[in-house]
Design a protein around this motif. Structure first.
Motif, PDB file in Angstrom:
ATOM      1  N   GLY A  62       0.822  -1.197   0.000  1.00  0.00           N
ATOM      2  CA  GLY A  62       0.000   0.000   0.000  1.00  0.00           C
ATOM      3  C   GLY A  62       0.858   1.249   0.000  1.00  0.00           C
ATOM      4  N   GLU A  63       2.006   1.153   0.667  1.00  0.00           N
ATOM      5  CA  GLU A  63       2.935   2.272   0.752  1.00  0.00           C
ATOM      6  C   GLU A  63       4.356   1.723   0.793  1.00  0.00           C
ATOM      7  OE1 GLU A  63       3.203   6.410   3.320  1.00  0.00           O
ATOM      8  OE2 GLU A  63       2.742   4.561   4.408  1.00  0.00           O
ATOM      9  N   SER A  64       5.260   2.349   0.055  1.00  0.00           N
ATOM     10  CA  SER A  64       6.689   2.007   0.080  1.00  0.00           C
ATOM     11  C   SER A  64       7.456   3.307   0.251  1.00  0.00           C
ATOM     12  CB  SER A  64       7.121   1.334  -1.226  1.00  0.00           C
ATOM     13  OG  SER A  64       6.364   0.169  -1.496  1.00  0.00           O
ATOM     14  N   VAL A  65       8.060   3.502   1.428  1.00  0.00           N
ATOM     15  CA  VAL A  65       8.722   4.778   1.703  1.00  0.00           C
ATOM     16  C   VAL A  65      10.071   4.569   2.363  1.00  0.00           C
ATOM     17  CG1 VAL A  65       6.540   6.038   1.951  1.00  0.00           C
ATOM     18  CG2 VAL A  65       7.626   5.019   3.977  1.00  0.00           C
ATOM     19  N   VAL A  66      10.903   5.612   2.259  1.00  0.00           N
ATOM     20  CA  VAL A  66      12.148   5.687   3.014  1.00  0.00           C
ATOM     21  C   VAL A  66      11.911   6.619   4.185  1.00  0.00           C
ATOM     22  CG1 VAL A  66      14.594   6.258   2.990  1.00  0.00           C
ATOM     23  CG2 VAL A  66      13.510   5.349   0.917  1.00  0.00           C
ATOM     24  N   MET A  67      12.039   6.107   5.381  1.00  0.00           N
ATOM     25  CA  MET A  67      11.796   6.872   6.604  1.00  0.00           C
ATOM     26  C   MET A  67      13.132   7.242   7.247  1.00  0.00           C
ATOM     27  SD  MET A  67       9.860   5.554  10.093  1.00  0.00           S
ATOM     28  CE  MET A  67      11.160   4.320  10.396  1.00  0.00           C
ATOM     29  N   THR A  68      13.312   8.516   7.537  1.00  0.00           N
ATOM     30  CA  THR A  68      14.462   8.962   8.319  1.00  0.00           C
ATOM     31  C   THR A  68      14.026   9.074   9.773  1.00  0.00           C
ATOM     32  OG1 THR A  68      15.347  10.195   6.431  1.00  0.00           O
ATOM     33  CG2 THR A  68      16.205  10.770   8.609  1.00  0.00           C
ATOM     34  N   PHE A  86       7.319  -0.719   4.383  1.00  0.00           N
ATOM     35  CA  PHE A  86       6.309  -1.213   3.451  1.00  0.00           C
ATOM     36  C   PHE A  86       5.046  -1.571   4.229  1.00  0.00           C
ATOM     37  CE2 PHE A  86      10.469  -2.503   1.755  1.00  0.00           C
ATOM     38  CZ  PHE A  86      10.438  -1.949   0.483  1.00  0.00           C
ATOM     39  N   THR A  87       3.894  -1.120   3.757  1.00  0.00           N
ATOM     40  CA  THR A  87       2.630  -1.470   4.408  1.00  0.00           C
ATOM     41  C   THR A  87       1.809  -2.372   3.487  1.00  0.00           C
ATOM     42  OG1 THR A  87       1.526   0.515   3.563  1.00  0.00           O
ATOM     43  CG2 THR A  87       2.575   0.667   5.737  1.00  0.00           C
ATOM     44  N   GLY A 135      -0.304  -9.800   5.594  1.00  0.00           N
ATOM     45  CA  GLY A 135      -0.837  -8.773   6.488  1.00  0.00           C
ATOM     46  C   GLY A 135       0.155  -8.210   7.490  1.00  0.00           C
ATOM     47  N   TYR A 136       1.449  -8.233   7.142  1.00  0.00           N
ATOM     48  CA  TYR A 136       2.472  -7.678   8.029  1.00  0.00           C
ATOM     49  C   TYR A 136       3.096  -6.426   7.436  1.00  0.00           C
ATOM     50  CZ  TYR A 136       2.266 -12.236  10.346  1.00  0.00           C
ATOM     51  OH  TYR A 136       1.840 -13.368  11.008  1.00  0.00           O
ATOM     52  N   VAL A 137       3.363  -5.436   8.278  1.00  0.00           N
ATOM     53  CA  VAL A 137       4.219  -4.326   7.891  1.00  0.00           C
ATOM     54  C   VAL A 137       5.652  -4.842   7.869  1.00  0.00           C
ATOM     55  CG1 VAL A 137       5.184  -2.112   8.665  1.00  0.00           C
ATOM     56  CG2 VAL A 137       2.710  -2.511   8.790  1.00  0.00           C
ATOM     57  N   VAL A 138       6.442  -4.402   6.893  1.00  0.00           N
ATOM     58  CA  VAL A 138       7.860  -4.762   6.841  1.00  0.00           C
ATOM     59  C   VAL A 138       8.692  -3.485   6.960  1.00  0.00           C
ATOM     60  CG1 VAL A 138       9.725  -5.789   5.499  1.00  0.00           C
ATOM     61  CG2 VAL A 138       7.419  -6.788   5.408  1.00  0.00           C
ATOM     62  N   VAL A 139       9.575  -3.473   7.942  1.00  0.00           N
ATOM     63  CA  VAL A 139      10.501  -2.350   8.147  1.00  0.00           C
ATOM     64  C   VAL A 139      11.913  -2.884   7.940  1.00  0.00           C
ATOM     65  CG1 VAL A 139      11.382  -0.632   9.771  1.00  0.00           C
ATOM     66  CG2 VAL A 139       8.940  -1.210   9.764  1.00  0.00           C
ATOM     67  N   TYR A 177       4.951   6.642  13.109  1.00  0.00           N
ATOM     68  CA  TYR A 177       4.526   7.113  11.790  1.00  0.00           C
ATOM     69  C   TYR A 177       3.181   6.506  11.384  1.00  0.00           C
ATOM     70  CZ  TYR A 177       4.464   7.370   6.667  1.00  0.00           C
ATOM     71  OH  TYR A 177       4.087   7.569   5.358  1.00  0.00           O
ATOM     72  N   LEU A 178       3.001   5.212  11.641  1.00  0.00           N
ATOM     73  CA  LEU A 178       1.793   4.517  11.188  1.00  0.00           C
ATOM     74  C   LEU A 178       0.626   4.657  12.153  1.00  0.00           C
ATOM     75  CD1 LEU A 178       3.471   1.255   9.854  1.00  0.00           C
ATOM     76  CD2 LEU A 178       2.522   3.127   8.491  1.00  0.00           C
ATOM     77  N   GLY A 179       0.886   5.003  13.387  1.00  0.00           N
ATOM     78  CA  GLY A 179      -0.178   5.178  14.364  1.00  0.00           C
ATOM     79  C   GLY A 179      -0.925   3.885  14.636  1.00  0.00           C
ATOM     80  N   THR A 180      -2.231   3.955  14.710  1.00  0.00           N
ATOM     81  CA  THR A 180      -3.046   2.797  15.077  1.00  0.00           C
ATOM     82  C   THR A 180      -3.097   1.734  13.987  1.00  0.00           C
ATOM     83  OG1 THR A 180      -5.046   3.931  14.303  1.00  0.00           O
ATOM     84  CG2 THR A 180      -4.493   4.150  16.641  1.00  0.00           C
ATOM     85  N   LYS A 181      -2.598   2.031  12.810  1.00  0.00           N
ATOM     86  CA  LYS A 181      -2.571   1.018  11.753  1.00  0.00           C
ATOM     87  C   LYS A 181      -1.569  -0.094  12.064  1.00  0.00           C
ATOM     88  CE  LYS A 181      -1.866   4.022   8.430  1.00  0.00           C
ATOM     89  NZ  LYS A 181      -1.675   4.583   7.048  1.00  0.00           N
ATOM     90  N   ALA A 182      -0.599   0.183  12.933  1.00  0.00           N
ATOM     91  CA  ALA A 182       0.391  -0.828  13.325  1.00  0.00           C
ATOM     92  C   ALA A 182       0.106  -1.297  14.747  1.00  0.00           C
ATOM     93  CB  ALA A 182       1.802  -0.255  13.233  1.00  0.00           C
ATOM     94  N   SER A 183       0.268  -2.582  14.992  1.00  0.00           N
ATOM     95  CA  SER A 183       0.067  -3.123  16.331  1.00  0.00           C
ATOM     96  C   SER A 183       1.317  -2.881  17.176  1.00  0.00           C
ATOM     97  CB  SER A 183      -0.249  -4.619  16.261  1.00  0.00           C
ATOM     98  OG  SER A 183       0.941  -5.375  16.115  1.00  0.00           O
TER      99      SER A 183
END
Length: 416
Positions: A62-68, A86-87, A135-139, A177-183
């Motif tokens: 859903g989203e692919s970003v570079v986070m500083t 990645f979400t 259904g996992y976020v990948v960091v 960054y993701l707030g309540t969307k991440a557990s």
């Protein structure tokens, strides 16, 4: 996938991160156990994450970003680091998407070597795609000093605590960054240097005190580096094929150069000439600007040029490392302590995969790591290729086990 000795390790240096503070929002007085400081960095995400487009993940992400983000660095000061986030495209579950950390293998210590600045290989793409679909976020942290915005910090190569804080602080920032969307649940998966980093994350997971660490999957994790270096030298000494001998020696020297470069983060007075003989020390200096593959090729060229003038029978006289470089105090501390994972008991589940055909992280080395961890009463499931139809080397231990990694993640951290 690299298959030569010591080719795909991944991040570190040699200093204890036992002090912090100085107004950075991180204090040793907030230490839940074993002196590990709690990450209470305020506003951990630096500006708005930027789009990652080096690899097209739009079909599954859903989203692919570079986070500083902000992290506690090897010199006990707050620094900035980068990570891929990645979400999934799946619906957000009731308790949010759990977070899986992907800890990468060795790329180098220079900023240009950061994974977030390059395309992902097909195996990493496949694993991340399956995790996102499940259904996992990948960091995926670059690690401290790799791709960092200021461009003035060398990556402390293979320093366990630096890698661990790169991971824990990336998870804290990603959830912010993701707030309540991440557990609040997370775990770490890593290969080679990343396997070492994932084991470090398990040891230092309490730094992310508001999150729940669920377990570790480490594939061919780097450990017992002095043993690997010695074994590599012994193997090269027995090699009769000149090209293979040069390849092994150049791999060892590139690895040693990265260690030296990483150590120069907390120890800038360490000189390459202390570790390497002249003129090879001038090749080693390139570790600060060149990524691993190119660096290894430069060491190969140096030996090839020597053979062309001196003859192949004199290859053993080629000026490589100083005889007693592993006895230099900062190098000795790094090899024996700061680069060694699982020195204390880890209470969360640990799964280690190791192949018997691995020339980079030999099985005998991981056997020693496993035995030592068992003595600490760490809960480890140690999986080797003894019953596998195909034996694993350093690359295939990861590539052939991606389905098993996904199963492990689902078992240790089911979606809720």
């Amino acid at each position: 996938m690299k298959k030569t000795l010591l080719t795909v390790f991944i991040s570190s240096s040699v200093i204890l991160l036992t002090a912090c503070g100085s107004g950075n929002g991180d204090s040793v007085f907030n230490s839940p156990n074993n002196g590990i400081p709690v990450n209470d960095i305020q506003n951990p995400v630096v500006s708005t994450p930027t789009v990652y487009n080096k690899t097209n993940m739009t079909s599954v992400a859903g989203e692919s970003v570079v986070m500083t983000y902000k992290m506690l660095g090897v010199n006990a000061k707050q620094v900035q680091a980068t990570a891929l986030v990645f979400t999934p495209k799946t619906a957000v579950p009731a308790k949010g998407w759990p977070i899986v950390i992907w800890a990468h293998g060795t790329t180098g210590v220079a900023d240009q070597c950061a994974p977030s600045r390059n395309a992902l290989n097909i195996y990493i793409q496949a694993m991340i795609a399956q995790l996102l679909t499940a259904g996992y976020v990948v960091v995926a942290p670059d690690y401290e000093g790799l791709g960092e915005p200021n461009g003035n910090e060398l990556h402390p190569f293979l320093n366990v605590k630096s890698e661990a804080y790169s991971i824990t602080d990336a998870v804290v920032a990603a959830r912010h960054y993701l707030g309540t969307k991440a557990s609040n649940q997370w775990m770490a998966v890593g290969h080679s240097q990343g396997g070492q980093a994932a084991l470090g994350a398990a040891q230092y997971a309490s730094r992310a005190s508001n999150l729940v660490y669920k377990g570790t999957v480490a594939l061919a994790p780097a450990s017992n580096l002095a043993l690997i270096l010695t074994a590599g030298e012994n193997a090269a000494g027995k090699e009769t094929d000149l090209n293979k001998k040069i390849k092994t020696l150049s791999s060892l020297d590139a690895f040693t150069a990265l260690i030296t470069a990483g150590l120069r983060n907390p120890h800038p007075d360490l000189q390459y000439s202390q570790v390497f003989k002249s003129p090879t020390d001038n090749i080693a200096k390139n570790a600060e600007v060149d990524c691993y593959d190119l660096l290894e090729q430069e060491f190969v060229k140096g030996m090839d040029d020597y053979v062309a003038t001196e003859g192949s029978v004199n290859i053993n006289n080629y000026p490589r490392t100083q005889m007693n470089f592993m006895g230099i105090p900062v190098v000795k501390t790094f090899l024996e302590k700061d680069s060694q994972p699982l020195q204390v008991k880890v209470s969360t589940p640990v799964i280690i995969y190791q192949g018997s055909l691995d020339p980079t992280v030999p099985k005998q080395v991981t056997d020693v790591l496993y035995s030592s961890a068992i003595q600490q009463n760490t809960n480890i499931r140690y999986l080797t290729d003894e019953s596998a139809a195909t034996k694993w080397d350093h690359g295939t231990v990861y590539a052939l086990n991606i389905p098993n990694i996904i199963t492990d993640v689902k078992s240790l951290m089911p979606i809720q």
